[in-house]
Design a protein around this motif. Structure first.
Motif, PDB file in Angstrom:
ATOM      1  N   THR A  55      48.364  44.179  49.538  1.00 27.50           N
ATOM      2  CA  THR A  55      47.087  43.487  49.454  1.00 27.50           C
ATOM      3  C   THR A  55      46.910  43.003  48.023  1.00 27.50           C
ATOM      4  OG1 THR A  55      46.131  44.873  51.187  1.00 27.50           O
ATOM      5  CG2 THR A  55      44.595  43.727  49.737  1.00 27.50           C
ATOM      6  N   ILE A  56      46.590  41.755  47.846  1.00 27.34           N
ATOM      7  CA  ILE A  56      46.353  41.198  46.509  1.00 27.34           C
ATOM      8  C   ILE A  56      44.893  40.762  46.425  1.00 27.34           C
ATOM      9  CG2 ILE A  56      46.928  39.328  44.919  1.00 27.34           C
ATOM     10  CD1 ILE A  56      49.789  39.463  45.911  1.00 27.34           C
ATOM     11  N   GLY A  57      44.201  41.268  45.411  1.00 26.08           N
ATOM     12  CA  GLY A  57      42.799  40.974  45.219  1.00 26.08           C
ATOM     13  C   GLY A  57      41.925  41.919  46.035  1.00 26.08           C
ATOM     14  N   PRO A  58      40.623  41.777  45.911  1.00 27.91           N
ATOM     15  CA  PRO A  58      39.962  40.709  45.148  1.00 27.91           C
ATOM     16  C   PRO A  58      39.943  40.979  43.645  1.00 27.91           C
ATOM     17  CG  PRO A  58      38.332  42.164  46.122  1.00 27.91           C
ATOM     18  CD  PRO A  58      39.660  42.639  46.628  1.00 27.91           C
ATOM     19  N   PHE A  59      39.980  39.880  42.891  1.00 24.68           N
ATOM     20  CA  PHE A  59      39.763  39.909  41.447  1.00 24.68           C
ATOM     21  C   PHE A  59      38.460  39.177  41.173  1.00 24.68           C
ATOM     22  CE2 PHE A  59      44.378  40.375  41.802  1.00 24.68           C
ATOM     23  CZ  PHE A  59      44.580  41.478  40.987  1.00 24.68           C
ATOM     24  N   THR A  60      37.526  39.886  40.593  1.00 29.98           N
ATOM     25  CA  THR A  60      36.198  39.304  40.385  1.00 29.98           C
ATOM     26  C   THR A  60      35.910  38.993  38.927  1.00 29.98           C
ATOM     27  OG1 THR A  60      35.234  41.535  40.245  1.00 29.98           O
ATOM     28  CG2 THR A  60      35.273  40.471  42.411  1.00 29.98           C
ATOM     29  N   GLY A  61      36.729  39.533  38.023  1.00 24.89           N
ATOM     30  CA  GLY A  61      36.504  39.299  36.596  1.00 24.89           C
ATOM     31  C   GLY A  61      37.386  38.186  36.069  1.00 24.89           C
ATOM     32  N   GLY A  62      36.905  37.509  35.047  1.00 26.04           N
ATOM     33  CA  GLY A  62      37.681  36.410  34.476  1.00 26.04           C
ATOM     34  C   GLY A  62      38.989  36.879  33.879  1.00 26.04           C
ATOM     35  N   TRP A  63      38.948  37.937  33.049  1.00 23.93           N
ATOM     36  CA  TRP A  63      40.177  38.374  32.388  1.00 23.93           C
ATOM     37  C   TRP A  63      41.146  38.993  33.381  1.00 23.93           C
ATOM     38  CZ3 TRP A  63      42.475  43.141  32.131  1.00 23.93           C
ATOM     39  CH2 TRP A  63      41.705  44.253  32.506  1.00 23.93           C
ATOM     40  N   THR A  64      40.649  39.705  34.392  1.00 24.30           N
ATOM     41  CA  THR A  64      41.550  40.313  35.360  1.00 24.30           C
ATOM     42  C   THR A  64      42.243  39.241  36.201  1.00 24.30           C
ATOM     43  OG1 THR A  64      39.736  40.622  36.950  1.00 24.30           O
ATOM     44  CG2 THR A  64      40.238  42.449  35.478  1.00 24.30           C
ATOM     45  N   THR A  65      41.512  38.209  36.550  1.00 24.11           N
ATOM     46  CA  THR A  65      42.114  37.109  37.316  1.00 24.11           C
ATOM     47  C   THR A  65      43.198  36.423  36.504  1.00 24.11           C
ATOM     48  OG1 THR A  65      40.040  36.758  38.518  1.00 24.11           O
ATOM     49  CG2 THR A  65      41.646  34.954  38.540  1.00 24.11           C
ATOM     50  N   ARG A  66      42.896  36.157  35.235  1.00 18.61           N
ATOM     51  CA  ARG A  66      43.885  35.471  34.380  1.00 18.61           C
ATOM     52  C   ARG A  66      45.122  36.334  34.169  1.00 18.61           C
ATOM     53  NH1 ARG A  66      39.033  34.066  31.793  1.00 18.61           N
ATOM     54  NH2 ARG A  66      39.315  35.706  30.238  1.00 18.61           N
ATOM     55  N   ALA A  67      44.926  37.619  33.928  1.00 13.94           N
ATOM     56  CA  ALA A  67      46.063  38.510  33.695  1.00 13.94           C
ATOM     57  C   ALA A  67      46.916  38.650  34.958  1.00 13.94           C
ATOM     58  CB  ALA A  67      45.573  39.882  33.230  1.00 13.94           C
ATOM     59  N   ALA A  68      46.262  38.789  36.105  1.00  8.67           N
ATOM     60  CA  ALA A  68      47.004  38.906  37.363  1.00  8.67           C
ATOM     61  C   ALA A  68      47.801  37.640  37.632  1.00  8.67           C
ATOM     62  CB  ALA A  68      46.036  39.192  38.513  1.00  8.67           C
ATOM     63  N   LEU A  69      47.175  36.509  37.439  1.00  8.19           N
ATOM     64  CA  LEU A  69      47.836  35.234  37.706  1.00  8.19           C
ATOM     65  C   LEU A  69      49.032  35.028  36.792  1.00  8.19           C
ATOM     66  CD1 LEU A  69      47.781  32.640  39.352  1.00  8.19           C
ATOM     67  CD2 LEU A  69      46.152  31.696  37.700  1.00  8.19           C
ATOM     68  N   ALA A  70      48.895  35.409  35.519  1.00  7.32           N
ATOM     69  CA  ALA A  70      50.005  35.249  34.577  1.00  7.32           C
ATOM     70  C   ALA A  70      51.213  36.071  35.007  1.00  7.32           C
ATOM     71  CB  ALA A  70      49.552  35.648  33.176  1.00  7.32           C
ATOM     72  N   SER A  71      50.978  37.291  35.474  1.00  9.81           N
ATOM     73  CA  SER A  71      52.081  38.139  35.909  1.00  9.81           C
ATOM     74  C   SER A  71      52.691  37.640  37.211  1.00  9.81           C
ATOM     75  CB  SER A  71      51.602  39.582  36.082  1.00  9.81           C
ATOM     76  OG  SER A  71      52.668  40.404  36.508  1.00  9.81           O
ATOM     77  N   ILE A  72      51.852  37.234  38.135  1.00  7.10           N
ATOM     78  CA  ILE A  72      52.357  36.739  39.423  1.00  7.10           C
ATOM     79  C   ILE A  72      53.263  35.533  39.209  1.00  7.10           C
ATOM     80  CG2 ILE A  72      51.678  35.674  41.611  1.00  7.10           C
ATOM     81  CD1 ILE A  72      49.104  37.429  41.435  1.00  7.10           C
ATOM     82  N   ARG A  73      52.862  34.644  38.311  1.00  2.46           N
ATOM     83  CA  ARG A  73      53.648  33.432  38.063  1.00  2.46           C
ATOM     84  C   ARG A  73      55.016  33.749  37.479  1.00  2.46           C
ATOM     85  NH1 ARG A  73      48.599  29.820  35.654  1.00  2.46           N
ATOM     86  NH2 ARG A  73      48.080  28.765  37.627  1.00  2.46           N
ATOM     87  N   ARG A  74      55.168  34.881  36.818  1.00  2.36           N
ATOM     88  CA  ARG A  74      56.454  35.251  36.211  1.00  2.36           C
ATOM     89  C   ARG A  74      57.302  36.123  37.136  1.00  2.36           C
ATOM     90  NH1 ARG A  74      55.982  37.186  30.074  1.00  2.36           N
ATOM     91  NH2 ARG A  74      58.230  36.929  30.347  1.00  2.36           N
ATOM     92  N   SER A  75      56.806  36.454  38.308  1.00  5.49           N
ATOM     93  CA  SER A  75      57.529  37.349  39.206  1.00  5.49           C
ATOM     94  C   SER A  75      58.603  36.590  39.980  1.00  5.49           C
ATOM     95  CB  SER A  75      56.549  38.021  40.178  1.00  5.49           C
ATOM     96  OG  SER A  75      55.614  38.824  39.466  1.00  5.49           O
ATOM     97  N   ALA A  76      59.696  37.291  40.253  1.00  4.20           N
ATOM     98  CA  ALA A  76      60.832  36.673  40.948  1.00  4.20           C
ATOM     99  C   ALA A  76      60.561  36.507  42.431  1.00  4.20           C
ATOM    100  CB  ALA A  76      62.087  37.524  40.730  1.00  4.20           C
ATOM    101  N   VAL A  77      59.859  37.448  43.029  1.00  2.00           N
ATOM    102  CA  VAL A  77      59.487  37.395  44.447  1.00  2.00           C
ATOM    103  C   VAL A  77      58.027  37.804  44.536  1.00  2.00           C
ATOM    104  CG1 VAL A  77      59.862  38.365  46.759  1.00  2.00           C
ATOM    105  CG2 VAL A  77      61.824  37.941  45.252  1.00  2.00           C
TER     106      VAL A  77
END
Length: 392
Positions: free
Chosen positions: A129-151
């Protein structure tokens, strides 16, 4: 050929919550099989929390490393392990990759992910399960890591939509829960005319009113609902054997508020006609027991997954969106939303589920293959990643 060095994070080999353990057992089973297909041996290191239970994931190919602050922060700790690994698989404890559980847990997850990226090791976000992310910094940090993931894999359509709502436009596999593949022992055939078995999973946490106390079930309370269901199946329906089946079993004196076993044992003293399931030592042992039921209902999602994936008609009693997301994505629409329904409505959904269990069984027979096919897509992505890893 050199072994395939795999590290698992946010998994558990010894959690009292057998649902988290089911994810780990199933994930290890998948990885072992894929490594063998590639004609490589697997060396699997599981970074685990220091729980008291004896590990239920074992083998010559398994190493367990305790997760603590020092291991996460010292240079020779997790960073060194990630650098020495061919891949890191993160399952987020199933549903913890969100900010609804507080910042402490999420910061620990972000640190492990960041160190994996720093090590240059492929990070796999296993179905979760991914999310929910309700905070600005948590959303940005999660998105940055997801974008760098191989799968990147989710286990339901709601999580996939959460990814898109966050701004992730990359490839995402909409898989299902890996516990659908949890190994178990099918039950022996029962003699003709034997009593029918109903399994009821009782959440110790909900019996205690939740962490804050006083958690309500629509217009009624959870303990009252459970007692109504017990009376219905033991006193109003002849020829039924009701089993209380715990799925969070607390070892020692810790976190007793979570303990399904303790809550179920108290109910068994109150209702001596019920059968109290044993304190299971492993997720597969629990699933093997649940597989022997003719019908099942419960508030622990992975207890319901154990029923579903072993062919037992089940009414999941949902307390978060992960239930409806998982089962609904597969077209199994028999989940009852306990937080938005009255106690009478939940009672009716469970008892009607029993009455129409043949219909539930037909729907399950269609939905389960969908889930397994979705896991095939996840496994194909892992297989492709393993093929790219040199046998150094």
């Amino acid at each position: 050929m050199a072994p395939l060095r795999i590290t698992l994070i946010m998994h558990s080999t010894r959690s009292d919550n057998l649902g988290v353990g089911a994810l780990t057992v199933a994930e290890v089973d998948i990885l072992r099989r894929l490594a063998a297909e590639a004609e490589r041996t697997a060396q699997i290191t599981i970074v685990d929390f220091k729980d008291a239970r004896t590990p239920y994931v074992t083998g010559d190919d398994i190493r367990i490393v305790d997760l603590d602050r020092r291991f996460m922060t010292r240079p020779g700790g997790y960073l060194a392990l990630a650098r020495a690994s061919d891949m890191v698989v993160d399952i987020g404890a199933g549903d913890s990759f969100a900010d609804i559980y507080g910042s402490a847990r999420l910061k620990k997850m972000f640190l492990l992910k960041a160190l994996t990226h720093l090590a240059g090791t492929p990070l796999v976000l296993a179905p979760q399960t991914i999310g929910p992310f309700t905070g600005g910094w948590t959303t940005r940090a999660a998105l940055a890591s997801i974008r760098r993931s191989a799968v990147v894999a989710t286990r339901d359509a709601l999580s996939t939509q959460a990814l898109r709502d966050m701004g992730f436009a990359g490839a995402a596999i909409e898989a299902s829960d890996v516990a659908l593949r949890l190994p178990y022992t099918p039950p022996a055939p029962r003699p003709e005319g034997a009593q029918l078995r109903v399994g009821l999973n009782v959440s110790g946490l909900l019996m205690a009113g939740g962490y804050a106390g006083g958690d309500k079930l629509g217009e009624g309370d959870y303990p009252d609902l459970i007692r109504r269901l017990i009376r219905h199946f033991t006193q109003e329906l002849p020829g039924i054997e009701l089993h209380l089946v715990p799925h969070v079993i607390v070892a020692g004196g810790r976190m007793q508020i979570e303990d399904d076993q303790r809550a179920s044992a108290a109910l068994a003293r109150e209702f001596p006609d019920v059968v109290l399931a044993p304190a299971f030592a492993s997720p597969s042992e629990a699933k093997s027991y649940i597989a022997g039921m003719d019908f099942f209902a419960g508030a622990r999602m992975h207890a319901c997954i154990a029923a579903f994936s072993s062919g037992v008609p089940v009414v999941p009693m949902a307390y978060s969106r992960k239930f409806a997301g998982l089962f609904g994505t597969l077209g199994y629409d028999h989940t009852v939303n306990c937080t938005g329904s009255s106690a009478d409505a939940v009672f009716a959904a469970v008892t009607q589920g029993w009455d129409t269990r043949k219909t539930l069984a037909r729907d399950l027979a269609t939905a389960l293959p969908r889930g397994l096919a979705r896991l095939d897509v996840y496994e194909a992505a892992l297989r492709a990643l393993i093929a790219r890893i040199p046998a150094r």
